[in-house]
Structures are given as structure tokens and as C-alpha cells.
Design a protein around this motif. Sequence first.
Motif, mmCIF file in Angstrom:
data_model
loop_
_atom_site.group_PDB
_atom_site.id
_atom_site.type_symbol
_atom_site.label_atom_id
_atom_site.label_comp_id
_atom_site.label_asym_id
_atom_site.label_seq_id
_atom_site.Cartn_x
_atom_site.Cartn_y
_atom_site.Cartn_z
ATOM 1 N N GLY A 50 35.764 50.808 49.816
ATOM 2 C CA GLY A 50 36.884 49.897 49.612
ATOM 3 C C GLY A 50 36.763 49.055 48.359
ATOM 4 N N GLN A 51 35.763 49.337 47.501
ATOM 5 C CA GLN A 51 35.586 48.563 46.278
ATOM 6 C C GLN A 51 35.848 49.415 45.033
ATOM 7 N N TRP A 52 36.257 48.724 43.969
ATOM 8 C CA TRP A 52 36.509 49.388 42.682
ATOM 9 C C TRP A 52 36.131 48.426 41.571
ATOM 10 N N LEU A 53 35.511 48.947 40.519
ATOM 11 C CA LEU A 53 35.087 48.134 39.386
ATOM 12 C C LEU A 53 35.905 48.507 38.159
ATOM 13 N N ARG A 54 36.583 47.509 37.562
ATOM 14 C CA ARG A 54 37.429 47.796 36.406
ATOM 15 C C ARG A 54 37.598 46.534 35.568
ATOM 16 N N SER A 55 37.709 46.704 34.252
ATOM 17 C CA SER A 55 37.955 45.575 33.358
ATOM 18 C C SER A 55 39.466 45.352 33.229
ATOM 19 N N THR A 96 33.701 38.537 39.542
ATOM 20 C CA THR A 96 33.443 38.859 38.143
ATOM 21 C C THR A 96 31.990 39.269 37.980
ATOM 22 N N VAL A 97 31.773 40.465 37.432
ATOM 23 C CA VAL A 97 30.427 40.983 37.187
ATOM 24 C C VAL A 97 30.310 41.378 35.716
ATOM 25 N N LEU A 99 30.103 44.200 34.187
ATOM 26 C CA LEU A 99 30.878 45.350 33.717
ATOM 27 C C LEU A 99 32.388 45.166 33.873
ATOM 28 N N GLY A 100 32.815 44.038 34.426
ATOM 29 C CA GLY A 100 34.249 43.818 34.601
ATOM 30 C C GLY A 100 34.533 43.019 35.862
ATOM 31 N N THR A 101 35.574 43.407 36.575
ATOM 32 C CA THR A 101 35.964 42.726 37.817
ATOM 33 C C THR A 101 35.746 43.669 38.993
ATOM 34 N N LEU A 102 35.036 43.179 40.001
ATOM 35 C CA LEU A 102 34.797 43.961 41.212
ATOM 36 C C LEU A 102 35.892 43.644 42.218
ATOM 37 N N PHE A 103 36.717 44.646 42.516
ATOM 38 C CA PHE A 103 37.820 44.480 43.457
ATOM 39 C C PHE A 103 37.406 45.018 44.829
ATOM 40 N N THR A 104 37.750 44.269 45.867
ATOM 41 C CA THR A 104 37.503 44.711 47.243
ATOM 42 C C THR A 104 38.823 44.691 48.003
ATOM 43 N N VAL A 105 39.248 45.834 48.525
ATOM 44 C CA VAL A 105 40.473 45.919 49.323
ATOM 45 C C VAL A 105 40.157 45.382 50.709
ATOM 46 N N VAL A 106 40.826 44.291 51.092
ATOM 47 C CA VAL A 106 40.475 43.557 52.311
ATOM 48 C C VAL A 106 40.560 44.428 53.563
ATOM 49 N N ASN A 107 41.642 45.168 53.730
ATOM 50 C CA ASN A 107 41.829 45.947 54.963
ATOM 51 C C ASN A 107 41.583 47.442 54.761
ATOM 52 N N TYR A 108 40.692 47.791 53.850
ATOM 53 C CA TYR A 108 40.515 49.203 53.501
ATOM 54 C C TYR A 108 40.151 50.062 54.712
ATOM 55 N N ALA A 109 39.224 49.587 55.548
ATOM 56 C CA ALA A 109 38.799 50.378 56.715
ATOM 57 C C ALA A 109 39.975 50.610 57.662
ATOM 58 N N VAL A 110 40.855 49.595 57.781
ATOM 59 C CA VAL A 110 42.031 49.754 58.643
ATOM 60 C C VAL A 110 43.000 50.765 58.051
#
Length: 270
Positions: A50-55, A96-97, A99-110
Motif C-alpha cells: 500500500g506504499q509508493w515512493l515518488r518525488s 518525506t524521505v 528519495l522523495g515522498t513516501l505515500f501510504t494508501v490508508v485503506n489499501y488492504a480493504v
Amino acid sequence: MGGAFLTSREIFSNPIWTNVVEFRLFFLIYGNAVFSEEGVRVGDILLQRGQWLRSIRNLQKDLEYMENRAVKSYSTATIKRAIDSLVKQNRIKIETVELGTLFTVVNYAVYQGFDHYESVIPKQQRNSDETATKQQRNNNKNVNKDMNVIKDKEEKIRLLDSVLLTQKQIDTLIKKYGQEGYERIVWLLNDYKTRTGKQYDSDYQAINRWVSKRYLEDLQKAAKGGKPFAGVRQNAGGHQSKGGTTSPFDGFKVPTKKRDIAPVESDGLF
């Protein structure tokens, strides 16, 4: 990136559907988020499910779009506002990391679990079957009427005081007569309707029937050194100067509609 991800049809009735930037950004993040339970390592960071890393700069490239045959992109400020709105709606979390911004989709498992979809599919199927039956009966009786309704629903833009054209019609006129020709044609029709009170079922048909011909005739007269180009009318907003003529259309831009939608808390699957 290959593979697939699940999406509920509830998205079509969710408030995010009406916000183009937030909708595209959310599904870009959601669609690229790690699916694997074991996660994926990027550099020194282990991305969880459920996570993605992107600038932000790469997001600008990801979200590019075509408009008037030109590639355009959102500003970094626009993207950051959309991110903040998605965070406020509790759709995503950010960190913020290096390599960019670490995004976490809150309800990804659902989102990716079948339990929710299995509970709503039977009801949706019944509703779909009933709707399909009613639509088929209506379609058999009203095919021609429905076609006319679809055409009429295309949004029209008001130009100057009284000219109504769709964006497609505007683009066609600009392509055929150029920006200046289009502006003068619209001014001619607006001037005529304002002075006479005349109304048309379709301003675009009126343009094709006589306004464009009037414009071309006036253009030829002006080229031959005749009277000033039609469109310079003191009592209709235009004016003359010693250096030539000035169109009342100076500075006119095709209006665009911008819908400002306040952030809405996420309720339901999306």
C-alpha cells in the motif's frame, strides 16, 4: 508496471470523482502502490504493502495531460494542494524521505480485499438487472429522442452578451478562421443579436449560415482599401483610432469554467 488492482464502483458516486486533480493523483498513487505482502525494497527503504515512493517533480511528469494538442502539466503548488487535501480526507498518509515522498494508501488492504466486494455484489447485480430491463424498454421507444437529448446536454459557453457556443464549436471556428477571425465572427453575431433582439436555436448554425460569409466579405473589402472592417462600431463597444481600428474583442479570452470543491472527508470505501 504490470498486474492489476481492484476498484469499487462506489467511486462514481464519491466526491473525489468530481475533482480531476485529486482523482488522478489518488489513483496514480493507489495504482502504483506495492501489492506484495512482503513489500519491495527501494534503496535503503522497504516499501510496505500500500506504499509508493515518488518525488513531486516526477508526479508532474506522471500527471501530464493533453489540451489543445499541447502537453501540459500541473504546477508543483497544485500537486501539493491536492496531496494535502487527500491527507485531510484521510485517503493517504505522507512522509518525506531522502528519495522523495513516501505515500501510504490508508485503506489499501480493504480496497484489495474481496470481502467488501462480495457483500455488495448481489445487491448491485439486482439493481443492475432491474435498471437494464427498464432501460431496454425506454430505448426501444425513444432512440431518436435520446440521441437529441445527448446532443443538447453538451455544455455551452456564453461569449460576450448573447452568443452561445460549445467548446467543440469554438475550437472548430478557431481552426477554420484563426483566433482573430473567430473573435470577429462572434462579435458580429453578438452585435446583431444585441441590436435586433434576434434569437437562434443554434448560434453555431447562424454563424455557418450567414455570419461567416459576412466576415469574409468585410475582410475582402478591408483588403481592397474599402470601409473599415465590420466590427468597428462606436455604439457597440468598438472605437477607431488614428492608427487604424481596434476591435471590441481586444483582450477577449474564451472563458473556462473552474469548479472549486471543498475537501470532503472520506466516507465509505473511497
